[in-house]
Design a protein around this motif. Structure first.
Motif, PDB file in Angstrom:
ATOM      1  N   LEU A 213       0.841  -1.188   0.000  1.00  0.00           N
ATOM      2  CA  LEU A 213       0.000   0.000   0.000  1.00  0.00           C
ATOM      3  C   LEU A 213       0.885   1.250   0.000  1.00  0.00           C
ATOM      4  O   LEU A 213       1.766   1.392   0.845  1.00  0.00           O
ATOM      5  CB  LEU A 213      -0.852  -0.041   1.273  1.00  0.00           C
ATOM      6  CG  LEU A 213      -1.766   1.141   1.563  1.00  0.00           C
ATOM      7  CD1 LEU A 213      -2.791   1.313   0.470  1.00  0.00           C
ATOM      8  CD2 LEU A 213      -2.470   0.940   2.905  1.00  0.00           C
ATOM      9  N   GLY A 214       0.655   2.120  -0.966  1.00  0.00           N
ATOM     10  CA  GLY A 214       1.419   3.366  -1.034  1.00  0.00           C
ATOM     11  C   GLY A 214       2.774   3.229  -1.704  1.00  0.00           C
ATOM     12  O   GLY A 214       3.447   4.218  -1.941  1.00  0.00           O
ATOM     13  N   TYR A 215       3.189   2.019  -2.001  1.00  0.00           N
ATOM     14  CA  TYR A 215       4.510   1.802  -2.599  1.00  0.00           C
ATOM     15  C   TYR A 215       4.377   0.898  -3.820  1.00  0.00           C
ATOM     16  O   TYR A 215       5.017  -0.153  -3.904  1.00  0.00           O
ATOM     17  CB  TYR A 215       5.470   1.216  -1.559  1.00  0.00           C
ATOM     18  CG  TYR A 215       5.739   2.203  -0.449  1.00  0.00           C
ATOM     19  CD1 TYR A 215       6.821   3.087  -0.517  1.00  0.00           C
ATOM     20  CD2 TYR A 215       4.881   2.309   0.636  1.00  0.00           C
ATOM     21  CE1 TYR A 215       7.037   4.030   0.472  1.00  0.00           C
ATOM     22  CE2 TYR A 215       5.088   3.251   1.630  1.00  0.00           C
ATOM     23  CZ  TYR A 215       6.167   4.113   1.542  1.00  0.00           C
ATOM     24  OH  TYR A 215       6.375   5.050   2.516  1.00  0.00           O
ATOM     25  N   GLY A 216       3.522   1.309  -4.727  1.00  0.00           N
ATOM     26  CA  GLY A 216       3.391   0.544  -5.961  1.00  0.00           C
ATOM     27  C   GLY A 216       2.188  -0.387  -5.984  1.00  0.00           C
ATOM     28  O   GLY A 216       2.000  -1.128  -6.939  1.00  0.00           O
ATOM     29  N   ASP A 218      -0.713   0.223  -6.671  1.00  0.00           N
ATOM     30  CA  ASP A 218      -1.487   0.504  -7.883  1.00  0.00           C
ATOM     31  C   ASP A 218      -1.013  -0.354  -9.062  1.00  0.00           C
ATOM     32  O   ASP A 218      -1.818  -0.814  -9.856  1.00  0.00           O
ATOM     33  CB  ASP A 218      -1.461   2.002  -8.236  1.00  0.00           C
ATOM     34  CG  ASP A 218      -0.143   2.677  -7.961  1.00  0.00           C
ATOM     35  OD1 ASP A 218       0.677   2.121  -7.198  1.00  0.00           O
ATOM     36  OD2 ASP A 218       0.093   3.771  -8.518  1.00  0.00           O
ATOM     37  N   TYR A 219       0.303  -0.586  -9.147  1.00  0.00           N
ATOM     38  CA  TYR A 219       0.811  -1.403 -10.249  1.00  0.00           C
ATOM     39  C   TYR A 219       0.401  -2.859 -10.072  1.00  0.00           C
ATOM     40  O   TYR A 219      -0.105  -3.491 -10.994  1.00  0.00           O
ATOM     41  CB  TYR A 219       2.337  -1.293 -10.340  1.00  0.00           C
ATOM     42  CG  TYR A 219       2.796   0.083 -10.744  1.00  0.00           C
ATOM     43  CD1 TYR A 219       2.743   0.492 -12.069  1.00  0.00           C
ATOM     44  CD2 TYR A 219       3.260   0.994  -9.804  1.00  0.00           C
ATOM     45  CE1 TYR A 219       3.141   1.761 -12.455  1.00  0.00           C
ATOM     46  CE2 TYR A 219       3.670   2.268 -10.171  1.00  0.00           C
ATOM     47  CZ  TYR A 219       3.603   2.647 -11.498  1.00  0.00           C
ATOM     48  OH  TYR A 219       4.001   3.901 -11.865  1.00  0.00           O
ATOM     49  N   TYR A 221      -2.031  -4.074  -8.340  1.00  0.00           N
ATOM     50  CA  TYR A 221      -3.486  -4.165  -8.447  1.00  0.00           C
ATOM     51  C   TYR A 221      -3.913  -4.276  -9.918  1.00  0.00           C
ATOM     52  O   TYR A 221      -4.683  -5.158 -10.295  1.00  0.00           O
ATOM     53  CB  TYR A 221      -4.111  -2.927  -7.795  1.00  0.00           C
ATOM     54  CG  TYR A 221      -5.616  -2.913  -7.746  1.00  0.00           C
ATOM     55  CD1 TYR A 221      -6.298  -3.435  -6.658  1.00  0.00           C
ATOM     56  CD2 TYR A 221      -6.363  -2.376  -8.791  1.00  0.00           C
ATOM     57  CE1 TYR A 221      -7.682  -3.426  -6.612  1.00  0.00           C
ATOM     58  CE2 TYR A 221      -7.746  -2.370  -8.754  1.00  0.00           C
ATOM     59  CZ  TYR A 221      -8.400  -2.887  -7.667  1.00  0.00           C
ATOM     60  OH  TYR A 221      -9.770  -2.880  -7.628  1.00  0.00           O
TER      61      TYR A 221
ATOM     62  N   ARG B 121       0.253  13.833   1.418  1.00  0.00           N
ATOM     63  CA  ARG B 121       0.981  12.621   1.039  1.00  0.00           C
ATOM     64  C   ARG B 121       1.327  12.685  -0.441  1.00  0.00           C
ATOM     65  O   ARG B 121       0.462  12.899  -1.258  1.00  0.00           O
ATOM     66  CB  ARG B 121       0.158  11.353   1.332  1.00  0.00           C
ATOM     67  CG  ARG B 121       1.009  10.108   1.164  1.00  0.00           C
ATOM     68  CD  ARG B 121       0.323   8.819   1.508  1.00  0.00           C
ATOM     69  NE  ARG B 121       1.314   7.748   1.453  1.00  0.00           N
ATOM     70  CZ  ARG B 121       1.764   7.235   0.309  1.00  0.00           C
ATOM     71  NH1 ARG B 121       1.295   7.639  -0.835  1.00  0.00           N
ATOM     72  NH2 ARG B 121       2.700   6.294   0.325  1.00  0.00           N
ATOM     73  N   THR B 307      -4.286   6.504   1.597  1.00  0.00           N
ATOM     74  CA  THR B 307      -3.240   5.982   0.720  1.00  0.00           C
ATOM     75  C   THR B 307      -3.835   5.038  -0.324  1.00  0.00           C
ATOM     76  O   THR B 307      -3.493   5.108  -1.503  1.00  0.00           O
ATOM     77  CB  THR B 307      -2.161   5.270   1.556  1.00  0.00           C
ATOM     78  OG1 THR B 307      -1.689   6.179   2.546  1.00  0.00           O
ATOM     79  CG2 THR B 307      -0.994   4.833   0.696  1.00  0.00           C
TER      80      THR B 307
END
Ligand code: B12
Ligand code: SF4
Lengths: 312, 445
Positions: A213-216, A218-219, A221, B121, B307
């Motif tokens: 979460l928050g560190y890629g 999105d990719y 997913y 953020r 986030t």
């Protein structure tokens, strides 16, 4: 006016893959997107495996390390604790101590650990290397032999080292986890290379590479969603493997999971924040198609199981 | 549903008079179909055609705004089911529930949390977006009192007023109508009265149904009563129902052009188990809710949900980036260290955060890598020795600093020789690989 339900019918289906011999689990089998039981068949729940290491979890943040105080000095007591006290449905043994930059344990030592752990548990075992390209070939080959007949998941086979690992899984009748780096085409290509060696595509699990979460996230997913859509809508047989989310390792590495409130005031209380980081990472990726999740904190696992109960 | 060029052509005057700037009506119709021209370019188009074309070109999910001013929340206008197809448009809003049966101090506590919830953020401002005030007491006077008190304490925060009692609704809405709250609670038995309130105060109306069939009937009825801005609750309460209804609604609106469900969705995540609540909210974020109602807004939970929302709602084609320039962290003197990194937002914020934490003043040169991380940028040929050398030369930094040393990320140590070759008189130092090694590295120099 009545609402006409816009159901989709998909041409493809995810393979069903089974692990273990005494107690077993089965993942996959659905012919719809994750949890879409309103328009198709979702025969199996996602499975959460507890992560256990061959060496003590010195590098884990306190929030999750302290949960295993007293049992994590030894992989056998650790694994038994997860099975007996935490009701783990599977154990994921990560042989991180074999990494040359870590304890550099030998393949023989790793094989011995695998044997001991297998003797102590009856739930399925997932065996993971240290993700060191060269070392993993010897370590995972030895581990696969040590676990012969136990129907384990073994990984991770990468494009750079898959041949020996695939051969070991073939010879010892295990399931295989294949990992590529966040790219649907690379993932497809690796699955093809592996099946070209005569490995049954229905014994394969894909790890499109996790991220926190928050560190890629999105990719990961979107790659997962795209792989699953290719499997279902295009009936692409090379993409119809169940998917792995190697959650704990990524989620507990990031700052939000370990920085005390004094360092990260906007994040509030550290303990629930760390647990939430792992929980939300897992929950989101499950919605994208992950059906085998490797996790660390019992509270994260508990919350996720309740979530799955509500979704099934 | 979008119309084809030929369908549009049938509605045009067909005189080919060229006043629209196109050679023929058909050519103009084709442009309209591709949304590359606007209908008002044709002076002779009939009112009837305007109406049909206007409806056809409206977004499949109606835009609805909650609140006013800077903190207003836009919803709707989504066009796809999967984020890899096209960027999701309006990030889902988080609303925390306050019951009018709670004590004043409890209510104040939650309102304080909302007012202090804003964080930054990766360069974006994120906050709890709205307060959902429910008439749990059943008492109209009490509800009005609490709504007024909250509006006074948090004047800029958008409000959702939840009651099924038209008398309570009228009094509360009247008190805060200028803030454009959402009135939630139109159902089968009170639809006429609630629609009347929403219409007379020009606010949007939340529709509370018990199934997708009853939802369709309700939105059609309310639209017929003259209220167009709606937010829908299908009655889904479990995660399973939420996923089903939200998926059906999004598909029906986007793929089938079903206007009866072409409105934003409100979902309820409240659970006794706070970690489960966090997961239900995550489901709302990933699967099509426009508003998620929460029972509490602890900081740790906000950070995780903000986030996730940011991850799901970023543009999958264009990574978040920061501007290319040399950033000063602290108050660097002429001999302060100079470090270089990529302009991927995540990289920049992690690295600058670590430098700030070290308390060592530094100049951080951020190079445009089109939003790629250091290693990805390197692999893609955007973070190369020649580009770095060129950037340093062009930046004019040589006039600003007294030394000629550039610190590069440890993962691209391989570039050090080549940069020195291309930057005459400069020395390249390889820094740590991971950003969490930066503080120790800087302090030990
Ligand atoms: C997400 C990802 C992508 C995303 C892009 C994300 C983005 N916006 O950059 C996508 C999917 C698009 C992608 C594409 C590619 N990728 Co890619 N990608 C990754 C991945 C998984 C994570 C990258 C990331 O976001 N890291 C997080 C950021 C914060 O890290 P960072 O910028 O490096 O910063 C850290 C450090 O460098 C340090 N640091 C940063 N700046 C500074 C400055 C100083 C002075 C110091 C001291 C330290 C420091 O601090 C940070 C935190 O510790 C990595 C693998 C991995 N796990 O690292 C591969 C990886 C970077 N990708 C790789 C490759 C090859 C590619 C591609 C060429 C091919 C491909 N199919 O993967 C393309 C190229 C893109 C293009 N347009 O052509 C390789 C790089 C090869 C290498 N080392 O040799 C990697 C390592 C994967 C691998 N092992 O093969 N990728
Ligand atoms: S202005 Fe109108 S009528 Fe004239 S050519 Fe264009 S579309 Fe046709």
């Amino acid at each position: 006016m009545a609402f006409t339900a816009p159901n989709e019918t998909y041409s493809g289906k995810v393979y069903q893959v089974e692990a273990g011999t005494e107690k077993t689990f089965v993942i996959g089998g659905e012919n719809v997107l994750p949890f879409h039981s309103f328009e198709g068949n979702v025969p199996n729940r996602p499975v959460i495996a507890y992560e256990v290491q061959d060496v003590p979890p010195e590098d884990w943040p306190d929030t999750v390390k302290k949960v295993y105080d007293g049992v994590s000095g030894n992989p056998v007591t650790w694994a038994k604790h997860c099975q007996d006290k935490l009701n783990a449905k599977a154990i994921a043994l990560r042989l991180i101590g074999t990494h040359p930059d870590r304890e550099n344990r030998s393949a023989e030592e790793a094989a011995a650990t695998v044997k001991e752990v297998l003797a102590a548990i009856n739930v399925p075992l997932i065996i993971l290397g240290s993700n060191h390209i060269e070392k993993d070939t010897s370590v995972l080959v030895a581990a696969a032999e040590a676990a012969k007949g136990k129907n384990c998941f073994i990984g991770k086979a990468l494009e750079e080292n898959y041949k020996t690992i695939v051969a070991a899984c073939l010879a010892n009748n295990h399931k295989l986890i294949a990992m590529s780096q966040l790219d649907i085409n690379l993932s497809k290509q690796l699955n093809i290379l592996i099946t070209q060696m005569g490995f049954d595509k229905e014994k394969l699990v894909t790890d499109p590479m996790c991220s926190a979460l928050g560190y890629g996230l999105d990719y990961t997913y979107s790659v997962m969603e795209r792989i699953r859509l290719a499997a279902l809508t295009q009936n692409d047989v090379t993409m119809q493997t169940p998917m792995l989310g190697d959650i704990g390792m990524y989620a507990w590495k990031v700052k939000e999971a370990s920085a005390p409130e004094s360092e990260l005031p906007i994040g509030g209380s550290l303990e629930p924040r760390g647990i939430a980081w792992e929980t939300v990472t897992a929950g989101a990726l499950m919605m994208a198609g992950a059906e085998l999740l490797i996790m660390r904190h019992p509270e994260s696992v508990k919350a996720l199981e309740k979530f799955i109960d509500e979704l099934m | 549903m979008a119309l084809s060029g030929v369908e549009i052509f049938k509605l045009l005057p067909k005189t080919n008079c060229k006043k629209c700037g196109h050679p023929t009506c058909l050519a103009f119709a084709m442009k309209l179909a591709q949304r590359q021209a606007s209908l008002d370019l044709c002076p002779d188009v009939s009112e009837e055609a305007k109406k049909v074309l206007g409806e056809a070109s409206a977004p499949p999910i109606r835009p609805v705004t909650l609140g006013t001013g800077d903190k207003a929340v836009k919803m709707g206008e989504e066009t796809v089911l999967f984020r890899h197809d096209k960027k999701f448009v309006h990030p889902c809003a988080f609303a925390v529930e306050v019951k009018d049966s709670m004590s004043d101090s409890e209510i104040n506590g939650v309102v304080e949390q909302v007012l202090n919830s804003e964080i930054d953020r990766v360069g974006q401002k994120l906050r709890v977006d709205a307060i959902f005030i429910s008439n749990a007491s059943g008492d109209a006077g009490k509800f009005e009192g609490v709504v007024k008190a909250i509006a006074a304490k948090a004047p800029a925060v958008p409000l959702i007023l939840s009651t099924t009692n038209p008398a309570a609704a009228e009094a509360a809405v009247k008190a805060v109508a200028d803030k454009k709250p959402l009135l939630y609670g139109a159902n089968e038995s009170n639809a006429d009265a609630m629609a009347g309130i929403a219409k007379s105060h020009k606010i949007s109306l939340g529709v509370a149904a018990t199934s997708l069939d009853s939802l369709t009937a309700l939105t059609e009825k309310i639209k017929g009563l003259g209220v167009e801005d709606m937010v829908m609750d299908s009655g889904a309460r479990t995660a399973k129902e939420m996923l089903r209804d939200n998926t059906y609604i999004r598909r029906a609106a986007v793929k089938k052009g079903n206007k009866s469900v072409g409105y934003p969705v409100i979902s309820f995540a409240q659970r006794d188990d706070v970690m489960l609540e966090t997961l239900i909210a995550s489901l709302g974020i990933t699967k099509y809710s426009s508003i998620v109602v929460l029972s509490s807004v602890e900081r740790w939970k906000n950070l995780a949900l903000f986030t996730l929302r940011q991850n799901i709602y970023t543009d999958p084609q264009v990574p978040l980036q920061v501007e290319q320039k040399i950033y000063k962290i602290g108050e660097p003197s002429a001999d302060a260290p100079l470090m270089i990194t990529s302009n991927f937002s995540l990289t920049y914020f992690i690295v600058s955060g670590e430098i700030e934490g070290s308390k060592v003043p530094v100049r951080l040169a951020v190079m445009d890598t089109e939003g790629l991380s250091v290693l990805t940028g390197w692999a893609a040929g955007k973070f190369t020795a020649s580009k770095i050398a060129q950037f340093i030369k062009d930046s004019g930094i040589e006039n600003e600093i007294s030394h000629r040393e550039l610190i590069i990320p440890g993962y691209v140590s391989i570039l050090s020789g080549a940069i020195e070759d291309k930057l005459a008189g400069w020395k390249v130092t390889v820094g740590p690989r991971e950003a969490n090694g930066i503080a120790v590295f800087l302090k030990s120099r």
